[in-house]
Write an enzyme that holds these catalytic residues in place. Sequence first.
Site, mmCIF file in Angstrom:
data_model
loop_
_atom_site.group_PDB
_atom_site.id
_atom_site.type_symbol
_atom_site.label_atom_id
_atom_site.label_comp_id
_atom_site.label_asym_id
_atom_site.label_seq_id
_atom_site.Cartn_x
_atom_site.Cartn_y
_atom_site.Cartn_z
ATOM 1 N N ARG A 159 -44.138 2.142 -3.264
ATOM 2 C CA ARG A 159 -43.985 1.407 -4.533
ATOM 3 C C ARG A 159 -45.335 0.968 -5.112
ATOM 4 O O ARG A 159 -45.462 -0.109 -5.703
ATOM 5 C CB ARG A 159 -43.087 0.163 -4.344
ATOM 6 C CG ARG A 159 -41.682 0.491 -3.956
ATOM 7 C CD ARG A 159 -40.910 1.237 -5.044
ATOM 8 N NE ARG A 159 -39.585 1.593 -4.549
ATOM 9 C CZ ARG A 159 -39.291 2.743 -3.942
ATOM 10 N NH1 ARG A 159 -40.210 3.692 -3.788
ATOM 11 N NH2 ARG A 159 -38.073 2.983 -3.514
ATOM 12 N N SER B 249 -34.197 -3.749 -7.066
ATOM 13 C CA SER B 249 -34.533 -4.468 -5.826
ATOM 14 C C SER B 249 -35.650 -5.456 -6.137
ATOM 15 O O SER B 249 -36.684 -5.077 -6.683
ATOM 16 C CB SER B 249 -35.005 -3.494 -4.757
ATOM 17 O OG SER B 249 -33.926 -2.680 -4.373
ATOM 18 N N GLU C 211 -41.222 -6.748 -5.328
ATOM 19 C CA GLU C 211 -41.388 -5.412 -5.900
ATOM 20 C C GLU C 211 -41.482 -5.553 -7.425
ATOM 21 O O GLU C 211 -42.195 -4.810 -8.082
ATOM 22 C CB GLU C 211 -40.192 -4.531 -5.520
ATOM 23 C CG GLU C 211 -40.310 -3.115 -6.029
ATOM 24 C CD GLU C 211 -39.185 -2.208 -5.552
ATOM 25 O OE1 GLU C 211 -38.756 -2.331 -4.387
ATOM 26 O OE2 GLU C 211 -38.734 -1.386 -6.367
HETATM 27 C C1 LIG Z 1 -30.473 -1.392 -11.810
HETATM 28 C C2 LIG Z 1 -31.861 -0.992 -11.389
HETATM 29 C C3 LIG Z 1 -32.026 -0.097 -10.335
HETATM 30 C C4 LIG Z 1 -33.310 0.272 -9.920
HETATM 31 N N1 LIG Z 1 -33.430 1.181 -8.891
HETATM 32 C C5 LIG Z 1 -34.667 1.556 -8.500
HETATM 33 C C6 LIG Z 1 -34.823 2.520 -7.441
HETATM 34 O O1 LIG Z 1 -33.865 3.045 -6.891
HETATM 35 N N2 LIG Z 1 -36.090 2.856 -7.074
HETATM 36 C C7 LIG Z 1 -37.195 2.314 -7.671
HETATM 37 O O2 LIG Z 1 -38.315 2.661 -7.291
HETATM 38 N N3 LIG Z 1 -37.070 1.403 -8.664
HETATM 39 C C8 LIG Z 1 -35.851 1.014 -9.097
HETATM 40 N N4 LIG Z 1 -35.717 0.091 -10.095
HETATM 41 C C9 LIG Z 1 -36.925 -0.531 -10.679
HETATM 42 C C10 LIG Z 1 -37.475 0.194 -11.930
HETATM 43 O O3 LIG Z 1 -36.480 0.971 -12.527
HETATM 44 C C11 LIG Z 1 -38.668 1.075 -11.587
HETATM 45 O O4 LIG Z 1 -39.699 0.292 -11.055
HETATM 46 C C12 LIG Z 1 -39.173 1.842 -12.828
HETATM 47 O O5 LIG Z 1 -39.961 2.927 -12.390
HETATM 48 C C13 LIG Z 1 -40.000 0.997 -13.799
HETATM 49 O O6 LIG Z 1 -40.303 1.785 -14.946
HETATM 50 P P1 LIG Z 1 -40.394 1.143 -16.401
HETATM 51 O O7 LIG Z 1 -40.720 2.216 -17.361
HETATM 52 O O8 LIG Z 1 -39.193 0.347 -16.693
HETATM 53 O O9 LIG Z 1 -41.653 0.197 -16.211
HETATM 54 P P2 LIG Z 1 -41.868 -1.289 -16.795
HETATM 55 O O10 LIG Z 1 -40.972 -2.218 -16.051
HETATM 56 O O11 LIG Z 1 -41.791 -1.288 -18.274
HETATM 57 O O12 LIG Z 1 -43.391 -1.553 -16.363
HETATM 58 C C14 LIG Z 1 -43.755 -1.610 -14.994
HETATM 59 C C15 LIG Z 1 -45.278 -1.432 -14.903
HETATM 60 O O13 LIG Z 1 -45.604 -0.081 -15.216
HETATM 61 C C16 LIG Z 1 -46.660 -0.053 -16.169
HETATM 62 N N5 LIG Z 1 -46.486 1.150 -16.984
HETATM 63 C C17 LIG Z 1 -45.375 1.528 -17.668
HETATM 64 N N6 LIG Z 1 -45.620 2.677 -18.308
HETATM 65 C C18 LIG Z 1 -46.883 3.050 -18.041
HETATM 66 C C19 LIG Z 1 -47.727 4.141 -18.443
HETATM 67 N N7 LIG Z 1 -47.310 5.101 -19.278
HETATM 68 N N8 LIG Z 1 -48.999 4.171 -17.967
HETATM 69 C C20 LIG Z 1 -49.465 3.196 -17.130
HETATM 70 N N9 LIG Z 1 -48.724 2.144 -16.733
HETATM 71 C C21 LIG Z 1 -47.454 2.065 -17.181
HETATM 72 C C22 LIG Z 1 -46.450 -1.323 -16.988
HETATM 73 O O14 LIG Z 1 -47.625 -1.692 -17.690
HETATM 74 C C23 LIG Z 1 -46.057 -2.313 -15.898
HETATM 75 O O15 LIG Z 1 -47.219 -2.831 -15.273
HETATM 76 C C24 LIG Z 1 -34.447 -0.281 -10.546
HETATM 77 C C25 LIG Z 1 -34.276 -1.182 -11.621
HETATM 78 C C26 LIG Z 1 -33.002 -1.530 -12.037
HETATM 79 C C27 LIG Z 1 -32.844 -2.487 -13.196
#
Ligand SMILES: Cc1cc2nc3c(=O)[nH]c(=O)nc-3n(C[C@H](O)[C@H](O)[C@H](O)COP(=O)(O)OP(=O)(O)OC[C@H]3O[C@@H](n4cnc5c(N)ncnc54)[C@H](O)[C@@H]3O)c2cc1C
Length: 305
Positions: free
Chosen positions: A171, A222, A299
């Site tokens: 992660r 999580s 996380e």
């Molecule tokens: C119901 C649910 C289930 C989930 N299940 C999982 C799972 O099974 N496994 C898992 O790993 N995670 C899971 N997650 C967590 C989440 O979905 C992941 O961490 C996801 O990858 C975050 O992506 P995001 O685009 O929403 O990032 P955001 O939450 O918008 O941002 C997270 C970070 O990424 C950075 N970021 C975003 N885009 C870029 C880019 N283009 N370049 C550089 N930095 C960037 C942001 O600046 C920030 O610091 C879950 C979440 C939910 C709500």
Amino acid sequence: MVERSALKKRVRQSIPLREFTTFRLGGSAELFLEVETEAELAEAVAMARADGMPWFLLGGGSNLVVSDRGMPGLVIRNASRDPERLDPERGLLTISSGRKLGYLVEVAAGHGLTGFEPMTGIPGTVGGAIYGNAGAYGRTIADLLVGATLLEPSTGRIFEADPAFFEFAYRSSRLKRDPHVILNATFRTSPGDPAAIRAEMANIMAQRNAKHPPLGVGSAGSFFKNLPPAPGETRRRAAGEVLEKAGAKEMAVGGAKVFHKHANFIVNYGEATAADVRALAAQLKERVFGLFGIALEEEVLYIGI
Ligand SMILES: Cc1cc2nc3c(=O)[nH]c(=O)nc-3n(C[C@H](O)[C@H](O)[C@H](O)COP(=O)(O)OP(=O)(O)OC[C@H]3O[C@@H](n4cnc5c(N)ncnc54)[C@H](O)[C@@H]3O)c2cc1C
């Protein structure tokens, strides 16, 4: 060519970030701009830097707790969606960082390409997934990535990075320590059996639906990282098991509650504030440390003032 003046006109003020995050809580962005192409994303970052303004890149907002007082400066919401490029000869698929991870999984399945199935149902964008090395079912996005186009914000330099650059870990990636903006990413693909791919996706989705909060209930997935493997084991220990043993499922602060089906999910049924979530997280950590001597680590990311 993206006109900076045209981009500037699209900047909006005081936009509630609860509408753009899966936890559905927290304050507003002082300024907010949604970008729709990779070029706009690069230009938005350049514009914020030229104006000496703090900025934050928002993907799908699915791993965040936005503070109740919100975010100063410019929040750039990445909805870049240039057409994806599939190179069947070399088995490569290139996609904008603002595309939903679910879209990537769908595109791969639509072309009968296997390997992406474990990512089924993970919310958020391709960029966010790479930033935090998202994964499930024993696989992570790092297993599929062959390269990415990055923007170094401090210099404006755009360059191609290989997977080694990211220093992926559980992660985590180098981007957490050394911020770069992912513009697009290229993945390795392998031909598979379309029916088997679809069956695996449906199977994973059913498993996720059974244990995750339903749509409409706020969460960021999580909340805490899983624990390092026990001695002699290879798999990480689920933080949820330890939390459950600690009686977490009974715990709540204000509108923030531990989800009854999964002790590593903090949920918002509508009334939670970021302060509630932080206070509940602190109580959970204290309880688990007191009982088992285990220091849980978030996380999710706390952002804002
Ligand atoms: C119901 C649910 C289930 C989930 N299940 C999982 C799972 O099974 N496994 C898992 O790993 N995670 C899971 N997650 C967590 C989440 O979905 C992941 O961490 C996801 O990858 C975050 O992506 P995001 O685009 O929403 O990032 P955001 O939450 O918008 O941002 C997270 C970070 O990424 C950075 N970021 C975003 N885009 C870029 C880019 N283009 N370049 C550089 N930095 C960037 C942001 O600046 C920030 O610091 C879950 C979440 C939910 C709500």
